[in-house]
Enzyme design. Structure first.
Site, PDB file in Angstrom:
ATOM      1  N   TYR A 150       3.120  -9.185  16.076  1.00  0.00           N
ATOM      2  CA  TYR A 150       3.421  -8.164  15.067  1.00  0.00           C
ATOM      3  C   TYR A 150       4.019  -6.919  15.718  1.00  0.00           C
ATOM      4  O   TYR A 150       5.070  -6.424  15.307  1.00  0.00           O
ATOM      5  CB  TYR A 150       2.133  -7.818  14.306  1.00  0.00           C
ATOM      6  CG  TYR A 150       2.239  -6.594  13.414  1.00  0.00           C
ATOM      7  CD1 TYR A 150       2.926  -6.644  12.209  1.00  0.00           C
ATOM      8  CD2 TYR A 150       1.642  -5.384  13.792  1.00  0.00           C
ATOM      9  CE1 TYR A 150       3.022  -5.523  11.395  1.00  0.00           C
ATOM     10  CE2 TYR A 150       1.723  -4.261  12.980  1.00  0.00           C
ATOM     11  CZ  TYR A 150       2.415  -4.332  11.790  1.00  0.00           C
ATOM     12  OH  TYR A 150       2.504  -3.218  10.986  1.00  0.00           O
ATOM     13  N   TRP A 170      -3.285   2.373  10.955  1.00  0.00           N
ATOM     14  CA  TRP A 170      -4.576   2.152  10.289  1.00  0.00           C
ATOM     15  C   TRP A 170      -4.507   2.515   8.797  1.00  0.00           C
ATOM     16  O   TRP A 170      -5.313   3.307   8.296  1.00  0.00           O
ATOM     17  CB  TRP A 170      -5.668   2.973  10.976  1.00  0.00           C
ATOM     18  CG  TRP A 170      -6.017   2.553  12.375  1.00  0.00           C
ATOM     19  CD1 TRP A 170      -5.160   2.025  13.318  1.00  0.00           C
ATOM     20  CD2 TRP A 170      -7.296   2.606  12.997  1.00  0.00           C
ATOM     21  NE1 TRP A 170      -5.844   1.757  14.478  1.00  0.00           N
ATOM     22  CE2 TRP A 170      -7.158   2.103  14.309  1.00  0.00           C
ATOM     23  CE3 TRP A 170      -8.555   3.034  12.580  1.00  0.00           C
ATOM     24  CZ2 TRP A 170      -8.230   2.027  15.194  1.00  0.00           C
ATOM     25  CZ3 TRP A 170      -9.617   2.962  13.468  1.00  0.00           C
ATOM     26  CH2 TRP A 170      -9.450   2.460  14.752  1.00  0.00           C
ATOM     27  N   ASP A 186       1.654   1.978  15.156  1.00  0.00           N
ATOM     28  CA  ASP A 186       1.036   2.320  16.447  1.00  0.00           C
ATOM     29  C   ASP A 186       0.910   1.087  17.346  1.00  0.00           C
ATOM     30  O   ASP A 186       0.713   1.225  18.553  1.00  0.00           O
ATOM     31  CB  ASP A 186      -0.361   2.935  16.209  1.00  0.00           C
ATOM     32  CG  ASP A 186      -1.269   2.054  15.361  1.00  0.00           C
ATOM     33  OD1 ASP A 186      -0.745   1.292  14.523  1.00  0.00           O
ATOM     34  OD2 ASP A 186      -2.500   2.127  15.514  1.00  0.00           O
ATOM     35  N   THR A 217       3.035  -7.915   7.484  1.00  0.00           N
ATOM     36  CA  THR A 217       1.933  -7.081   7.980  1.00  0.00           C
ATOM     37  C   THR A 217       0.672  -7.875   8.354  1.00  0.00           C
ATOM     38  O   THR A 217      -0.336  -7.271   8.727  1.00  0.00           O
ATOM     39  CB  THR A 217       1.547  -6.009   6.938  1.00  0.00           C
ATOM     40  OG1 THR A 217       1.262  -6.671   5.702  1.00  0.00           O
ATOM     41  CG2 THR A 217       2.641  -4.993   6.738  1.00  0.00           C
ATOM     42  N   GLN A 223       0.828  -1.215   0.000  1.00  0.00           N
ATOM     43  CA  GLN A 223       0.000   0.000   0.000  1.00  0.00           C
ATOM     44  C   GLN A 223       0.861   1.263   0.000  1.00  0.00           C
ATOM     45  O   GLN A 223       0.672   2.165  -0.802  1.00  0.00           O
ATOM     46  CB  GLN A 223      -0.870   0.041   1.256  1.00  0.00           C
ATOM     47  CG  GLN A 223      -1.829  -1.101   1.419  1.00  0.00           C
ATOM     48  CD  GLN A 223      -2.757  -0.818   2.568  1.00  0.00           C
ATOM     49  OE1 GLN A 223      -3.725  -0.080   2.406  1.00  0.00           O
ATOM     50  NE2 GLN A 223      -2.488  -1.371   3.730  1.00  0.00           N
ATOM     51  N   LEU A 245      13.452  -9.834   2.291  1.00  0.00           N
ATOM     52  CA  LEU A 245      13.862  -9.417   3.642  1.00  0.00           C
ATOM     53  C   LEU A 245      14.131 -10.612   4.558  1.00  0.00           C
ATOM     54  O   LEU A 245      14.768 -10.456   5.598  1.00  0.00           O
ATOM     55  CB  LEU A 245      12.795  -8.519   4.274  1.00  0.00           C
ATOM     56  CG  LEU A 245      12.678  -7.091   3.721  1.00  0.00           C
ATOM     57  CD1 LEU A 245      11.566  -6.342   4.441  1.00  0.00           C
ATOM     58  CD2 LEU A 245      13.978  -6.324   3.833  1.00  0.00           C
TER      59      LEU A 245
HETATM   60  N1  LIG Z   1      -1.251  -1.673   7.064  1.00  0.00           N
HETATM   61  C1  LIG Z   1      -1.366  -0.984   8.199  1.00  0.00           C
HETATM   62  O1  LIG Z   1      -2.476  -0.751   8.698  1.00  0.00           O
HETATM   63  C2  LIG Z   1      -0.144  -0.435   8.879  1.00  0.00           C
HETATM   64  C3  LIG Z   1      -0.310   0.245  10.102  1.00  0.00           C
HETATM   65  C4  LIG Z   1       0.814   0.772  10.735  1.00  0.00           C
HETATM   66  C5  LIG Z   1       2.064   0.610  10.167  1.00  0.00           C
HETATM   67  N2  LIG Z   1       2.207  -0.078   8.995  1.00  0.00           N
HETATM   68  C6  LIG Z   1       3.557  -0.243   8.468  1.00  0.00           C
HETATM   69  O2  LIG Z   1       3.644   0.479   7.253  1.00  0.00           O
HETATM   70  C7  LIG Z   1       4.531  -0.201   6.360  1.00  0.00           C
HETATM   71  C8  LIG Z   1       3.844  -0.431   5.035  1.00  0.00           C
HETATM   72  O3  LIG Z   1       2.678  -1.238   5.276  1.00  0.00           O
HETATM   73  P1  LIG Z   1       1.651  -1.580   4.100  1.00  0.00           P
HETATM   74  O4  LIG Z   1       0.291  -1.623   4.714  1.00  0.00           O
HETATM   75  O5  LIG Z   1       1.912  -0.706   2.929  1.00  0.00           O
HETATM   76  O6  LIG Z   1       2.099  -3.087   3.782  1.00  0.00           O
HETATM   77  P2  LIG Z   1       1.450  -4.106   2.741  1.00  0.00           P
HETATM   78  O7  LIG Z   1       0.466  -3.425   1.875  1.00  0.00           O
HETATM   79  O8  LIG Z   1       1.014  -5.306   3.522  1.00  0.00           O
HETATM   80  O9  LIG Z   1       2.696  -4.501   1.840  1.00  0.00           O
HETATM   81  C9  LIG Z   1       3.767  -5.200   2.396  1.00  0.00           C
HETATM   82  C10 LIG Z   1       4.897  -5.168   1.396  1.00  0.00           C
HETATM   83  O10 LIG Z   1       5.984  -5.898   1.956  1.00  0.00           O
HETATM   84  C11 LIG Z   1       6.433  -6.822   0.990  1.00  0.00           C
HETATM   85  N3  LIG Z   1       7.062  -7.958   1.638  1.00  0.00           N
HETATM   86  C12 LIG Z   1       6.512  -8.818   2.535  1.00  0.00           C
HETATM   87  N4  LIG Z   1       7.428  -9.741   2.895  1.00  0.00           N
HETATM   88  C13 LIG Z   1       8.567  -9.434   2.228  1.00  0.00           C
HETATM   89  C14 LIG Z   1       9.854 -10.021   2.174  1.00  0.00           C
HETATM   90  N5  LIG Z   1      10.165 -11.129   2.857  1.00  0.00           N
HETATM   91  N6  LIG Z   1      10.796  -9.431   1.396  1.00  0.00           N
HETATM   92  C15 LIG Z   1      10.511  -8.324   0.677  1.00  0.00           C
HETATM   93  N7  LIG Z   1       9.303  -7.741   0.661  1.00  0.00           N
HETATM   94  C16 LIG Z   1       8.337  -8.296   1.433  1.00  0.00           C
HETATM   95  C17 LIG Z   1       5.181  -7.228   0.224  1.00  0.00           C
HETATM   96  O11 LIG Z   1       5.538  -7.856  -0.994  1.00  0.00           O
HETATM   97  P3  LIG Z   1       4.504  -8.875  -1.741  1.00  0.00           P
HETATM   98  O12 LIG Z   1       3.563  -8.009  -2.513  1.00  0.00           O
HETATM   99  O13 LIG Z   1       5.410  -9.667  -2.595  1.00  0.00           O
HETATM  100  O14 LIG Z   1       3.817  -9.665  -0.681  1.00  0.00           O
HETATM  101  C18 LIG Z   1       4.555  -5.853   0.050  1.00  0.00           C
HETATM  102  O15 LIG Z   1       5.187  -5.151  -0.997  1.00  0.00           O
HETATM  103  C19 LIG Z   1       4.972  -1.482   7.089  1.00  0.00           C
HETATM  104  O16 LIG Z   1       6.196  -1.245   7.728  1.00  0.00           O
HETATM  105  C20 LIG Z   1       3.890  -1.689   8.118  1.00  0.00           C
HETATM  106  O17 LIG Z   1       4.371  -2.403   9.245  1.00  0.00           O
HETATM  107  C21 LIG Z   1       1.133  -0.591   8.327  1.00  0.00           C
END
Ligand SMILES: NC(=O)c1ccc[n+]([C@@H]2O[C@H](COP(=O)([O-])OP(=O)(O)OC[C@H]3O[C@@H](n4cnc5c(N)ncnc54)[C@H](OP(=O)(O)O)[C@@H]3O)[C@@H](O)[C@H]2O)c1
Length: 304
Positions: free
Chosen positions: A134, A159, A111, A71, A13, A46
């Site tokens: 997580y 979120w 968060d 995630t 995302q 990773l």
């Molecule tokens: N989503 C939330 O609500 C939320 C809230 C707070 C903080 N965050 C943080 O914000 C950041 C971005 O989150 P997001 O929601 O954009 O995540 P996301 O949509 O779930 O995307 C995760 C990304 O990580 C990649 N990935 C997963 N495992 C991997 C690996 N082993 N090696 C390389 N790439 C890998 C996925 O690749 P694939 O497409 O190949 O799976 C995808 O590109 C993260 O650090 C997350 O912890 C997210």
């Protein structure tokens, strides 16, 4: 010389929005985690320290944007080892490689490092106490980066939703088509944050740090920053705001967390204070309701 930017997680995302926003800022090397059919194209898993080190040493980026993470919050409760490798161990390796090149590492956190027992918005300095695997692994990732030091920004967001991927907005839109009634948790409070806002703010920070006019020294501003939209909502209020914009509007009913048990415990209250972001970089993201309106307008334009 244009900056060399390594973007990890371009399919996510936040990563996808970064890929769109950061292009004018430098030469972008976006790496997915899977080998492609083109042998020349680098990939970075990773979970594989060698692939992290070799890609970084080959690309020699000025900036590393790590938008990738494990995630799946509930799955992490049982898939602990994989979550640890990706969220806790890999960020430390990224920090080591970034430090060796004197490059800037931008990393995202959550968060969910807080336990949610506080009654007012969390500052960066408030005590962390994650209540899920997580959250614990993300916190360990923050600490691994801090232990290495160098030039880094840890941007804690919350979120996250957007136009692609697996997120609350798209789930509610789908369920609204399928059901006449939605029961949504109303006793967890946070701030819905559009992934595009996170990406845009990130690029603005980069622009400030690298502007010839900038007085800011990258090393002195290294640290943790909270980065969310403003305002607060429960998941129930968030769902109501989404449904209000749809043609088919099912009834939305509030339920408690106890009525919707999940494998991972979530903080009941995880509002993040964004004051440090405002005072350091002069950035304030819009109110969550306005950001949601903008995102929904984009979805309507893109898919109709
Ligand atoms: N989503 C939330 O609500 C939320 C809230 C707070 C903080 N965050 C943080 O914000 C950041 C971005 O989150 P997001 O929601 O954009 O995540 P996301 O949509 O779930 O995307 C995760 C990304 O990580 C990649 N990935 C997963 N495992 C991997 C690996 N082993 N090696 C390389 N790439 C890998 C996925 O690749 P694939 O497409 O190949 O799976 C995808 O590109 C993260 O650090 C997350 O912890 C997210």
């Amino acid at each position: 010389m244009p900056k060399r930017i390594l973007l990890i997680g371009p399919t996510g995302q936040v990563g996808w929005e970064l890929l769109c926003c950061v292009q004018s800022y430098g030469q972008v090397f976006a790496v997915g985690r899977n080998p492609t059919e083109q042998p020349s194209q680098a990939y970075l898993d990773l979970a594989d320290p060698d692939s992290i080190r070799s890609v970084i040493q080959e690309v020699k980026p000025d900036i590393i944007l790590n938008a990738a993470a494990y995630t799946a919050v509930d799955k992490a409760e049982t898939d602990t080892q994989q979550a640890e490798i990706i969220n806790a161990v890999a960020p430390g390796i990224l920090a080591e490689e970034a430090k060796a090149l004197n490059s800037l590492l931008v990393h995202y956190s959550t968060d969910y490092v807080f336990d949610g027992l506080q009654q007012h918005a969390y500052q960066e300095t408030d005590t962390v106490n994650p209540c899920s695997v997580y959250g614990k692994t993300k916190l360990a990732g923050e600490q691994a980066i801090q232990a290495v030091g160098g030039n880094y920004l840890i941007l804690r967001t919350a979120w996250v939703y957007g136009m692609r991927g697996s997120n609350f907005l798209l789930t509610i839109r789908r369920l609204a088509q399928e059901r006449e009634q939605l029961k949504i948790v109303s006793d967890q409070i946070g701030t819905p944050t559009w992934s595009r806002m996170i990406a845009e703010a990130t690029v603005q920070i980069l622009a400030q740090l690298n502007s010839p006019l900038s007085q800011v020294d990258t090393e002195s501003i290294a640290g943790i920053y909270h980065l969310t939209c403003t305002g607060k909502a429960s998941w129930y209020e968030f769902a109501r705001a989404i449904v209000a914009q749809l043609d088919k509007q099912p009834e939305v009913l509030p339920i408690t967390t106890a009525e919707y048990p999940t494998p991972a415990k979530r903080p009941a209250f995880s509002l993040l204070s964004n004051n440090k972001l405002a005072t350091t970089f002069g950035l304030t993201l819009p109110n969550w309701e306005y950001a949601l309106e903008l995102c929904l307008a984009q979805i309507t334009t893109a898919y109709h």
